[in-house]
Design a protein around this motif. Structure first.
Motif, PDB file in Angstrom:
ATOM      1  N   ILE A  15       0.862  -1.178   0.000  1.00 51.91           N
ATOM      2  CA  ILE A  15       0.000   0.000   0.000  1.00 51.91           C
ATOM      3  C   ILE A  15       0.899   1.229   0.000  1.00 51.91           C
ATOM      4  O   ILE A  15       1.853   1.309   0.781  1.00 51.91           O
ATOM      5  CB  ILE A  15      -0.927   0.001   1.229  1.00 51.91           C
ATOM      6  CG1 ILE A  15      -1.843  -1.223   1.194  1.00 51.91           C
ATOM      7  CG2 ILE A  15      -1.762   1.278   1.282  1.00 51.91           C
ATOM      8  CD1 ILE A  15      -2.642  -1.427   2.465  1.00 51.91           C
ATOM      9  N   GLN A  16       0.601   2.180  -0.900  1.00 54.01           N
ATOM     10  CA  GLN A  16       1.413   3.388  -1.007  1.00 54.01           C
ATOM     11  C   GLN A  16       0.525   4.611  -1.194  1.00 54.01           C
ATOM     12  O   GLN A  16      -0.544   4.530  -1.804  1.00 54.01           O
ATOM     13  CB  GLN A  16       2.391   3.294  -2.187  1.00 54.01           C
ATOM     14  CG  GLN A  16       3.391   2.167  -2.087  1.00 54.01           C
ATOM     15  CD  GLN A  16       4.349   2.287  -0.919  1.00 54.01           C
ATOM     16  OE1 GLN A  16       4.585   3.394  -0.414  1.00 54.01           O
ATOM     17  NE2 GLN A  16       4.920   1.167  -0.488  1.00 54.01           N
ATOM     18  N   ASP A  17       0.984   5.730  -0.659  1.00 51.86           N
ATOM     19  CA  ASP A  17       0.316   7.012  -0.898  1.00 51.86           C
ATOM     20  C   ASP A  17       1.381   8.063  -1.189  1.00 51.86           C
ATOM     21  O   ASP A  17       2.446   7.736  -1.706  1.00 51.86           O
ATOM     22  CB  ASP A  17      -0.620   7.391   0.262  1.00 51.86           C
ATOM     23  CG  ASP A  17       0.112   7.518   1.605  1.00 51.86           C
ATOM     24  OD1 ASP A  17       1.366   7.605   1.612  1.00 51.86           O
ATOM     25  OD2 ASP A  17      -0.563   7.542   2.649  1.00 51.86           O
ATOM     26  N   GLY A  18       1.118   9.314  -0.844  1.00 57.90           N
ATOM     27  CA  GLY A  18       2.086  10.371  -1.111  1.00 57.90           C
ATOM     28  C   GLY A  18       3.312  10.354  -0.215  1.00 57.90           C
ATOM     29  O   GLY A  18       4.264  11.102  -0.454  1.00 57.90           O
ATOM     30  N   GLY A  19       3.313   9.525   0.827  1.00 55.53           N
ATOM     31  CA  GLY A  19       4.477   9.371   1.688  1.00 55.53           C
ATOM     32  C   GLY A  19       4.469  10.263   2.921  1.00 55.53           C
ATOM     33  O   GLY A  19       3.572  11.079   3.115  1.00 55.53           O
ATOM     34  N   ARG A  20       5.485  10.075   3.764  1.00 51.11           N
ATOM     35  CA  ARG A  20       5.627  10.840   5.013  1.00 51.11           C
ATOM     36  C   ARG A  20       6.555  12.023   4.756  1.00 51.11           C
ATOM     37  O   ARG A  20       7.708  12.044   5.192  1.00 51.11           O
ATOM     38  CB  ARG A  20       6.159   9.928   6.113  1.00 51.11           C
ATOM     39  CG  ARG A  20       5.224   8.757   6.397  1.00 51.11           C
ATOM     40  CD  ARG A  20       5.764   7.748   7.405  1.00 51.11           C
ATOM     41  NE  ARG A  20       4.776   6.703   7.592  1.00 51.11           N
ATOM     42  CZ  ARG A  20       4.684   5.609   6.818  1.00 51.11           C
ATOM     43  NH1 ARG A  20       5.549   5.419   5.827  1.00 51.11           N
ATOM     44  NH2 ARG A  20       3.734   4.719   7.023  1.00 51.11           N
ATOM     45  N   ILE A  21       6.036  12.991   4.053  1.00 43.68           N
ATOM     46  CA  ILE A  21       6.857  14.107   3.574  1.00 43.68           C
ATOM     47  C   ILE A  21       7.166  15.077   4.718  1.00 43.68           C
ATOM     48  O   ILE A  21       6.334  15.342   5.586  1.00 43.68           O
ATOM     49  CB  ILE A  21       6.119  14.848   2.445  1.00 43.68           C
ATOM     50  CG1 ILE A  21       5.743  13.866   1.319  1.00 43.68           C
ATOM     51  CG2 ILE A  21       6.970  15.976   1.899  1.00 43.68           C
ATOM     52  CD1 ILE A  21       6.918  13.153   0.719  1.00 43.68           C
ATOM     53  N   GLY A  22       8.404  15.610   4.706  1.00 48.88           N
ATOM     54  CA  GLY A  22       8.778  16.679   5.619  1.00 48.88           C
ATOM     55  C   GLY A  22       9.184  16.255   7.007  1.00 48.88           C
ATOM     56  O   GLY A  22       9.268  17.104   7.909  1.00 48.88           O
ATOM     57  N   GLN A  23       9.473  14.955   7.216  1.00 52.88           N
ATOM     58  CA  GLN A  23       9.832  14.483   8.548  1.00 52.88           C
ATOM     59  C   GLN A  23      11.242  13.898   8.607  1.00 52.88           C
ATOM     60  O   GLN A  23      11.595  13.232   9.578  1.00 52.88           O
ATOM     61  CB  GLN A  23       8.817  13.437   9.034  1.00 52.88           C
ATOM     62  CG  GLN A  23       7.379  13.943   9.044  1.00 52.88           C
ATOM     63  CD  GLN A  23       6.408  12.922   9.595  1.00 52.88           C
ATOM     64  OE1 GLN A  23       6.444  12.586  10.787  1.00 52.88           O
ATOM     65  NE2 GLN A  23       5.542  12.407   8.739  1.00 52.88           N
ATOM     66  N   ALA A  24      12.050  14.148   7.577  1.00 55.01           N
ATOM     67  CA  ALA A  24      13.398  13.572   7.539  1.00 55.01           C
ATOM     68  C   ALA A  24      14.250  14.056   8.711  1.00 55.01           C
ATOM     69  O   ALA A  24      15.115  13.323   9.204  1.00 55.01           O
ATOM     70  CB  ALA A  24      14.073  13.910   6.215  1.00 55.01           C
ATOM     71  N   PRO A  29      11.755   8.401   7.173  1.00 55.82           N
ATOM     72  CA  PRO A  29      11.851   8.434   5.709  1.00 55.82           C
ATOM     73  C   PRO A  29      10.519   8.810   5.069  1.00 55.82           C
ATOM     74  O   PRO A  29       9.451   8.639   5.665  1.00 55.82           O
ATOM     75  CB  PRO A  29      12.251   6.996   5.348  1.00 55.82           C
ATOM     76  CG  PRO A  29      12.724   6.379   6.630  1.00 55.82           C
ATOM     77  CD  PRO A  29      11.975   7.064   7.727  1.00 55.82           C
ATOM     78  N   ALA A  30      10.586   9.258   3.823  1.00 51.22           N
ATOM     79  CA  ALA A  30       9.371   9.679   3.127  1.00 51.22           C
ATOM     80  C   ALA A  30       8.573   8.500   2.599  1.00 51.22           C
ATOM     81  O   ALA A  30       7.347   8.450   2.728  1.00 51.22           O
ATOM     82  CB  ALA A  30       9.733  10.616   1.976  1.00 51.22           C
ATOM     83  N   SER A  31       9.240   7.522   1.981  1.00 49.02           N
ATOM     84  CA  SER A  31       8.570   6.385   1.347  1.00 49.02           C
ATOM     85  C   SER A  31       7.545   6.887   0.336  1.00 49.02           C
ATOM     86  O   SER A  31       7.773   7.870  -0.349  1.00 49.02           O
ATOM     87  CB  SER A  31       7.948   5.479   2.406  1.00 49.02           C
ATOM     88  OG  SER A  31       7.509   4.253   1.826  1.00 49.02           O
ATOM     89  N   GLY A  32       6.401   6.211   0.179  1.00 46.84           N
ATOM     90  CA  GLY A  32       5.404   6.592  -0.807  1.00 46.84           C
ATOM     91  C   GLY A  32       5.611   5.863  -2.122  1.00 46.84           C
ATOM     92  O   GLY A  32       6.521   5.041  -2.278  1.00 46.84           O
ATOM     93  N   ALA A  33       4.746   6.143  -3.081  1.00 47.27           N
ATOM     94  CA  ALA A  33       4.790   5.480  -4.375  1.00 47.27           C
ATOM     95  C   ALA A  33       6.119   5.744  -5.081  1.00 47.27           C
ATOM     96  O   ALA A  33       6.630   6.868  -5.066  1.00 47.27           O
ATOM     97  CB  ALA A  33       3.635   5.964  -5.241  1.00 47.27           C
ATOM     98  N   GLY A  47     -11.326   9.669  -9.396  1.00 43.54           N
ATOM     99  CA  GLY A  47     -11.861  10.801  -8.646  1.00 43.54           C
ATOM    100  C   GLY A  47     -11.380  10.921  -7.221  1.00 43.54           C
ATOM    101  O   GLY A  47     -11.992  11.638  -6.419  1.00 43.54           O
ATOM    102  N   ASN A  48     -10.277  10.263  -6.881  1.00 43.69           N
ATOM    103  CA  ASN A  48      -9.729  10.378  -5.530  1.00 43.69           C
ATOM    104  C   ASN A  48      -8.949  11.683  -5.373  1.00 43.69           C
ATOM    105  O   ASN A  48      -8.411  12.224  -6.343  1.00 43.69           O
ATOM    106  CB  ASN A  48      -8.789   9.205  -5.222  1.00 43.69           C
ATOM    107  CG  ASN A  48      -9.530   7.915  -4.971  1.00 43.69           C
ATOM    108  OD1 ASN A  48     -10.719   7.912  -4.660  1.00 43.69           O
ATOM    109  ND2 ASN A  48      -8.834   6.791  -5.107  1.00 43.69           N
ATOM    110  N   THR A  49      -8.869  12.159  -4.152  1.00 42.40           N
ATOM    111  CA  THR A  49      -8.065  13.340  -3.873  1.00 42.40           C
ATOM    112  C   THR A  49      -6.579  12.959  -3.900  1.00 42.40           C
ATOM    113  O   THR A  49      -6.220  11.792  -3.662  1.00 42.40           O
ATOM    114  CB  THR A  49      -8.407  13.923  -2.499  1.00 42.40           C
ATOM    115  OG1 THR A  49      -8.233  12.908  -1.496  1.00 42.40           O
ATOM    116  CG2 THR A  49      -9.848  14.412  -2.468  1.00 42.40           C
ATOM    117  N   PRO A  50      -5.688  13.915  -4.197  1.00 45.31           N
ATOM    118  CA  PRO A  50      -4.259  13.611  -4.190  1.00 45.31           C
ATOM    119  C   PRO A  50      -3.813  13.057  -2.837  1.00 45.31           C
ATOM    120  O   PRO A  50      -4.246  13.517  -1.789  1.00 45.31           O
ATOM    121  CB  PRO A  50      -3.614  14.975  -4.473  1.00 45.31           C
ATOM    122  CG  PRO A  50      -4.654  15.746  -5.203  1.00 45.31           C
ATOM    123  CD  PRO A  50      -5.961  15.314  -4.613  1.00 45.31           C
ATOM    124  N   GLY A  51      -2.944  12.058  -2.885  1.00 50.16           N
ATOM    125  CA  GLY A  51      -2.433  11.454  -1.661  1.00 50.16           C
ATOM    126  C   GLY A  51      -3.226  10.270  -1.149  1.00 50.16           C
ATOM    127  O   GLY A  51      -2.871   9.678  -0.127  1.00 50.16           O
TER     128      GLY A  51
END
Length: 279
Positions: A15-24, A29-33, A47-51
């Protein structure tokens, strides 16, 4: 609640989304797709929202069962047996079988409403390096589907090219430790055709080829690492960092992949040739 069941996960499905951005800075880690444009397109088509969380499939093999009526979109590496780049209604009881992709490595499956597993530190992404987020998908696992989404986009088919097969040429810019390598090493980096190693994963694309000559020896203090960094470990062979890369690293970064070419790196499969260029 709507749901789907994983009958077979294939070699790897997460399972992936936009990731854990901004916490380095916190060591997270950011991870994500890995292939962000393909992932984003899949969400837009339903029709899903971003992320919104989706499924990332590595080299096909996924078999999923629709427990209820669903609207799905499949993008990225084109797997046989499933429609590509188009919103599709999947009726309750229907089974989707993802064959091996004809090109590329990673395929994205978005379901309208999103995969509604509990988030961890603000993200539903599976991070294989740190172990954060949900575990990789397993046979018999049922995934809840959310209900929050926007209007359907009214698109029957997105005209998107398949990931390239054959040799891929990726643009780079010099990294902060370019001076740790001789001019001959830099020219070798830009002129040779590497081969993607079978040891590659979501952390990075490992390459096989001629080792690079270093101008400096010794150790390098750990530094912050970015997506697309090309690190040269003691083997002298490049590693291109992907979504699950560590937040710090102690090997010199010779170059960075340009952001527009990163999706091609995410779709490289073992044995595929790769060249770098700074033109």
């Amino acid at each position: 609640m709507s749901s789907l069941t994983i009958l077979e996960p294939g070699p790897l499905a997460t399972i992936q989304d936009g990731g854990r951005i901004g916490q380095a800075s916190l060591g997270i880690p950011a991870s994500g797709a890995c292939d962000r444009p393909s992932y984003a397109l899949a969400n837009r088509l339903v029709g899903n929202t971003p992320g919104t969380a989706a499924i990332e499939v590595t080299f096909g093999g996924l078999v999923l069962h629709a427990d209820t009526d669903l609207v799905v979109a499949v993008t990225g590496a084109p797997c046989s047996g499933v429609p590509l780049n188009a919103p599709t209604i999947v009726k309750a009881g229907q089974v989707l079988r993802f064959g091996p992709p004809r090109t590329g490595l990673r395929t994205y499956v978005a379901v309208r409403g999103g995969v509604a597993v509990p988030p961890v530190l603000g993200s539903r992404s599976t991070d294989l390096l740190s172990g954060l987020g949900p575990a990789p998908l397993t046979s018999g696992q049922t995934l809840p589907v959310g209900c929050e989404c926007g209007p359907m986009p009214g698109v029957d088919l997105a005209p998107v090219a398949d990931p390239p097969g054959g040799e891929v040429v990726v643009r780079v810019t010099p990294g902060p430790r370019r001076d740790w390598f001789t001019d001959a090493g830099w020219m070798s980096f830009l002129s040779q055709s590497y081969v993607v190693s079978s040891n590659s994963n979501r952390v990075g694309v490992r390459l096989e080829g001629e080792p690079l000559d270093r101008a400096r020896e010794g150790e390098l203090a750990s530094e912050g690492m970015e997506l697309g960094a090309i690190q040269i470990p003691p083997s002298g062979l490049p590693v291109v960092f992907l979504a699950d890369h560590p937040v710090t690293g102690g090997y010199p970064v010779i170059a960075y992949v340009t952001s527009t070419d990163l999706p091609m790196c995410a779709q490289l499969r073992p044995g595929q040739p790769l060249r770098f260029t700074n033109n």
